[in-house]
Design a protein around this motif. Structure first.
Motif, mmCIF file in Angstrom:
data_model
loop_
_atom_site.group_PDB
_atom_site.id
_atom_site.type_symbol
_atom_site.label_atom_id
_atom_site.label_comp_id
_atom_site.label_asym_id
_atom_site.label_seq_id
_atom_site.Cartn_x
_atom_site.Cartn_y
_atom_site.Cartn_z
ATOM 1 N N SER A 242 0.629 -1.381 -0.039
ATOM 2 C CA SER A 242 -0.223 -0.291 0.148
ATOM 3 C C SER A 242 0.939 1.211 0.178
ATOM 4 O O SER A 242 0.496 1.897 -1.258
ATOM 5 N N ARG A 243 1.930 0.876 0.675
ATOM 6 C CA ARG A 243 2.494 2.695 0.764
ATOM 7 C C ARG A 243 3.454 2.652 -0.530
ATOM 8 O O ARG A 243 3.794 3.616 -1.186
ATOM 9 N N LEU A 244 3.908 1.383 -1.018
ATOM 10 C CA LEU A 244 4.607 1.773 -2.405
ATOM 11 C C LEU A 244 3.820 2.416 -3.204
ATOM 12 O O LEU A 244 4.396 2.807 -4.249
ATOM 13 N N GLU A 245 2.539 1.586 -3.369
ATOM 14 C CA GLU A 245 1.396 2.282 -4.236
ATOM 15 C C GLU A 245 1.127 3.690 -3.735
ATOM 16 O O GLU A 245 1.065 4.108 -5.215
ATOM 17 N N MET A 246 1.436 4.363 -2.569
ATOM 18 C CA MET A 246 0.348 5.635 -2.589
ATOM 19 C C MET A 246 2.095 6.474 -3.122
ATOM 20 O O MET A 246 1.792 7.754 -3.358
ATOM 21 N N LEU A 247 3.592 5.913 -3.227
ATOM 22 C CA LEU A 247 4.303 6.875 -3.111
ATOM 23 C C LEU A 247 5.122 6.763 -4.231
ATOM 24 O O LEU A 247 5.335 7.825 -4.881
ATOM 25 N N GLY A 248 5.014 5.147 -4.844
ATOM 26 C CA GLY A 248 5.059 4.656 -6.213
ATOM 27 C C GLY A 248 7.143 4.448 -6.542
ATOM 28 O O GLY A 248 7.432 5.032 -5.123
ATOM 29 N N PRO A 255 16.515 2.241 -11.720
ATOM 30 C CA PRO A 255 15.955 1.289 -11.372
ATOM 31 C C PRO A 255 16.299 0.053 -10.411
ATOM 32 O O PRO A 255 15.458 -1.071 -9.961
ATOM 33 N N ALA A 256 17.073 -0.773 -11.034
ATOM 34 C CA ALA A 256 18.374 -1.879 -10.066
ATOM 35 C C ALA A 256 18.141 -1.261 -8.793
ATOM 36 O O ALA A 256 17.854 -2.333 -7.845
ATOM 37 N N GLU A 257 18.673 0.005 -8.766
ATOM 38 C CA GLU A 257 18.951 0.647 -6.234
ATOM 39 C C GLU A 257 17.093 0.366 -6.093
ATOM 40 O O GLU A 257 17.611 0.073 -5.064
ATOM 41 N N ARG A 258 16.353 0.642 -7.182
ATOM 42 C CA ARG A 258 15.039 1.061 -6.498
ATOM 43 C C ARG A 258 14.558 -0.836 -6.294
ATOM 44 O O ARG A 258 14.143 -0.770 -5.154
ATOM 45 N N LEU A 259 14.885 -1.508 -6.939
ATOM 46 C CA LEU A 259 15.056 -3.007 -6.372
ATOM 47 C C LEU A 259 15.141 -3.852 -6.027
ATOM 48 O O LEU A 259 14.649 -3.979 -4.596
ATOM 49 N N ARG A 265 13.656 -2.994 2.481
ATOM 50 C CA ARG A 265 12.252 -3.047 2.856
ATOM 51 C C ARG A 265 11.135 -3.809 3.782
ATOM 52 O O ARG A 265 10.896 -3.643 4.661
ATOM 53 N N ILE A 266 10.970 -4.730 2.525
ATOM 54 C CA ILE A 266 10.221 -6.041 2.896
ATOM 55 C C ILE A 266 11.105 -6.925 3.712
ATOM 56 O O ILE A 266 10.126 -7.191 5.131
ATOM 57 N N GLU A 267 11.834 -6.751 3.547
ATOM 58 C CA GLU A 267 12.895 -7.798 4.657
ATOM 59 C C GLU A 267 12.823 -7.243 6.317
ATOM 60 O O GLU A 267 12.977 -7.612 7.056
ATOM 61 N N THR A 281 13.699 -18.261 5.697
ATOM 62 C CA THR A 281 12.555 -18.389 5.748
ATOM 63 C C THR A 281 11.707 -16.664 5.115
ATOM 64 O O THR A 281 10.967 -16.284 3.908
ATOM 65 N N LEU A 282 12.186 -15.721 5.417
ATOM 66 C CA LEU A 282 12.106 -14.615 5.866
ATOM 67 C C LEU A 282 12.352 -14.028 4.423
ATOM 68 O O LEU A 282 11.792 -13.063 3.488
ATOM 69 N N THR A 283 13.748 -13.964 3.560
ATOM 70 C CA THR A 283 14.695 -13.781 2.779
ATOM 71 C C THR A 283 13.907 -14.511 1.641
ATOM 72 O O THR A 283 13.264 -13.662 0.295
ATOM 73 N N ALA A 284 13.214 -15.810 0.872
ATOM 74 C CA ALA A 284 12.112 -16.682 0.197
ATOM 75 C C ALA A 284 10.957 -15.517 -0.018
ATOM 76 O O ALA A 284 10.445 -15.528 -0.746
ATOM 77 N N ILE A 285 10.400 -15.620 1.423
ATOM 78 C CA ILE A 285 8.732 -14.498 1.304
ATOM 79 C C ILE A 285 9.499 -12.983 1.034
ATOM 80 O O ILE A 285 7.773 -13.215 -0.435
ATOM 81 N N SER A 286 10.723 -12.376 1.140
ATOM 82 C CA SER A 286 10.826 -11.392 0.563
ATOM 83 C C SER A 286 11.164 -11.159 -1.063
ATOM 84 O O SER A 286 10.866 -10.405 -2.117
ATOM 85 N N ALA A 287 11.486 -12.521 -1.168
ATOM 86 C CA ALA A 287 12.235 -12.117 -2.467
ATOM 87 C C ALA A 287 10.611 -12.453 -3.992
ATOM 88 O O ALA A 287 10.837 -11.739 -4.748
#
Length: 305
Positions: A242-248, A255-259, A265-267, A281-287
């Motif tokens: 939701s934060r990403l969709e709001m702020l973009g 782009p590579a740096e934004r990825l 941020r997810i991790e 496990t967290l890394t697998a979910i994040s990726a």
């Protein structure tokens, strides 16, 4: 007092989760699961050495209180008489144990009429004088709200890397690579990595597809084995999306740096909200989440359509 527990469960997942909660309350070595593959479960999911008989039930539509209440009443009406029907079988299982409680364990309990119905049916069974029931036998209905202490402890349990996660097969990866979602992914990767060769980008794309499948499998395993942690992970991911969709994802960074920023941020969010879950496990979910965002477009780059 009601708590914010997950309300909708499928039957198998609820039975697994209920088993864990009951083990935490009574002690794992004091809970016996009753298998149902041979001649059914005789009306019991598990029993405890301090005399409790548990039967689990997950209503299909917990948002519809009248329908849910009716289904719970019907469950008690069907299963309490099984104590008489399977008296010989249960007496052998209990081996002299006197039971004082039969508990219908459900995710939710919204209607007092269900309690009255279950207790009335329990009184009918108590009057039968079954050999394995104590003189103070009662039938009750309980829900997650009755297991708040156990649920709190469960949230704090460490979840190691031994979570059973299905690994992506080559066939799965190849099949997903032909979907429209991966066409979208490929277009974004061409902008994120403009200087790499086509073959190199194909390898990067395949890695994202594998991560997408593995991330989905990881969340599915977490939902099945540790549903409360899955719910917390899902809330964290949804909030970040939701934060990403709001702020973009716009900005001066490439782009590579934004990825990499989005992945971090997810991790970070998952690490804070699920501190006892293994890093792998967290890394697998994040990726997997990052790959999913690239395919579905919550994560976009300047110039993307």
């Amino acid at each position: 007092m009601e708590h914010n527990f997950r309300r909708t469960w499928d039957g198998i997942a609820w039975q697994r989760h209920a088993h864990i909660l009951v083990q935490m309350r009574h002690g794992a070595s004091n809970v016996q699961r009753v298998p149902d593959k041979v001649n059914g479960d005789a009306g019991l999911e598990f029993f405890t050495l301090d005399g409790c008989l548990y039967q689990c039930f997950a209503p299909e539509d917990p948002g519809n209180t009248p329908k849910t209440s009716s289904a719970m009443k019907q469950k008690a009406t069907r299963d309490l008489p099984k104590l008489k029907e399977y008296e010989d079988t249960l007496a052998k299982l209990l081996c002299g144990l006197k039971c004082s409680r039969w508990i219908l364990f459900c995710p939710v309990l919204d209607d007092k009429a269900v309690i009255a119905h279950v207790r009335a049916k329990g009184a009918e069974v108590a009057a039968l004088g079954l050999s394995f029931l104590s003189a103070d036998f009662e039938a009750l209905v309980q829900s997650q709200d009755d297991f708040t202490a156990e649920a709190a402890k469960l949230r704090e349990l460490p979840i190691g890397p031994n979570l059973l996660i299905a690994q992506p097969s080559e066939e799965e990866v190849t099949t997903q690579e032909s979907t429209d979602l991966v066409v979208t992914l490929d277009g974004k990767l061409s902008r994120a990595y403009p200087l790499v060769t086509e073959s190199k980008r194909a390898k990067i794309r395949r890695t994202y597809v594998k991560n997408h499948i593995k991330g989905g499998n990881t969340l599915a395993a977490l939902k099945s084995e540790h549903p409360m942690l899955w719910e917390r992970a899902w809330q964290t991911i949804s909030a970040e999306e939701s934060r990403l969709e709001m702020l973009g994802a716009a900005g001066e960074a490439a782009p590579a740096e934004r990825l990499q920023e989005s992945l971090s941020r997810i991790e970070e969010g998952l690490s804070k909200d699920l501190p006892h879950v293994a890093h792998s496990t967290l890394t697998a979910i994040s990726a997997g989440t990052l790959s999913d965002w690239l395919m579905r477009c919550p994560l976009d780059f300047d110039g993307d359509k």
